[in-house]
Design a protein around this motif. Structure first.
Motif, PDB file in Angstrom:
ATOM      1  N   PHE A 159      91.880  43.396  96.604  1.00 43.65           N
ATOM      2  CA  PHE A 159      92.167  42.255  95.742  1.00 43.65           C
ATOM      3  C   PHE A 159      93.425  41.585  96.284  1.00 43.65           C
ATOM      4  O   PHE A 159      94.499  42.173  96.302  1.00 43.65           O
ATOM      5  N   GLN A 173      86.243  48.688  87.886  1.00 44.30           N
ATOM      6  CA  GLN A 173      85.811  48.418  89.257  1.00 44.30           C
ATOM      7  C   GLN A 173      85.561  49.734  90.004  1.00 44.30           C
ATOM      8  O   GLN A 173      84.618  49.842  90.795  1.00 44.30           O
ATOM      9  N   TRP A 193      96.423  49.431  89.183  1.00 44.05           N
ATOM     10  CA  TRP A 193      96.301  48.369  90.178  1.00 44.05           C
ATOM     11  C   TRP A 193      97.462  48.471  91.162  1.00 44.05           C
ATOM     12  O   TRP A 193      98.411  47.682  91.097  1.00 44.05           O
ATOM     13  N   SER A 242      85.443  40.964  88.619  1.00 40.98           N
ATOM     14  CA  SER A 242      86.767  41.019  87.993  1.00 40.98           C
ATOM     15  C   SER A 242      86.737  40.995  86.472  1.00 40.98           C
ATOM     16  O   SER A 242      87.666  41.495  85.829  1.00 40.98           O
TER      17      SER A 242
END
Length: 264
Positions: A159, A173, A193, A242
């Motif tokens: 990402f 994800q 993340w 997303s």
């Protein structure tokens, strides 16, 4: 005459009793969930572009925050909020004004599907919410069954590019990756993340890279990694990948269909 007057009043009262609840959604994936459950919101957030009917609805929220006055003017029965994106302070303002706010923040595919079904309470077509949830459960179960014995394929979920971000095991994800027989090379990260370096990615030697984007973006990513890393770049519709909503299953289906030819 009296009979017809009574019938008319009865129909009017019935219409009032069964009027569709007024629902506002404050994130694009919440808008998608609402429509999946048979709800047409009276207002939505910016970037609520699916289904196409959502594009014509009034917008009361964006990346800058929530239009409190606009929300209050619409007199919603319920506001669907996203803990990961809506400002808590503004949500508290709505609650103090008497607005019924429901926080929605699914942490798994099963939770996302449960949310769709739970929205039957606010839907003028509750049976649609139930059937949509059943269809999503069937899709997820079919993928789990088909790929449960698949050999793991080391994948890098990319990402952004400068800086590089990825997803750990505590994300939807990552669940899509495992559903398809993939192995997230940063699943062990302590944060959901993490920002990672080029060197960290190269050290973990992914067999493929997964991005949210199109073929042009995939080509750009491929150039970014060469010559040190030359592996397939799998481009998935970014909204599917997303947004934590019903189209996550479309992302999973797309990834599975591309991933397994890669691993053969």
């Amino acid at each position: 005459m009296a009979k017809w007057l009574f019938t008319g009043l009865l129909l009017l009262c019935s219409g009032l009793v069964f009027a569709a609840p007024r629902v506002i959604t404050l994130a694009p994936h919440l808008t998608e969930m609402a429509f999946a459950a048979g709800i047409t919101p009276v207002a939505v957030s910016a970037w609520s572009d699916y289904p196409s009917a959502a594009r014509t609805l009034p917008q009361v929220a964006n990346w800058q925050g929530i239009g409190i006055e606009k929300v209050l003017q619409l007199k919603p029965d319920v506001v669907l909020a996203w803990r990961g994106g809506n400002p808590a302070r503004q949500i508290e303002q709505l609650q103090h004004a008497g607005v019924n706010v429901i926080w929605i923040d699914p942490q798994s595919l099963d939770e996302m599907i449960d949310v769709v079904q739970s929205l039957a309470r606010w839907s003028p077509q509750p049976e649609q919410a139930v059937s949509a949830a059943q269809a999503l459960r069937a899709q997820a179960a079919a993928l789990r069954q088909r790929y449960r014995h698949a050999d793991p394929v080391a994948l890098f979920l990319q990402f952004g590019q400068q800086p590089l971000f990825t997803a750990s095991r505590n994300t939807l994800q990552n669940e899509i990756v495992t559903l398809c027989g993939g192995q997230n090379i940063f699943a062990d990260s302590r944060v959901s993340w993490p920002q990672v370096s080029r060197e960290q990615v190269l050290t973990r030697q992914p067999q493929a890279i997964v991005i949210g984007g199109d073929t042009a973006q995939a080509a750009s990513v491929l150039r970014f990694w060469q010559p040190q890393l030359s592996v397939p770049v799998i481009a998935i519709n970014p909204d599917w990948l997303s947004r934590p909503g019903p189209r996550l299953l479309l992302a999973a289906q797309q990834l599975c269909s591309v991933l397994h030819p890669v691993k053969k």
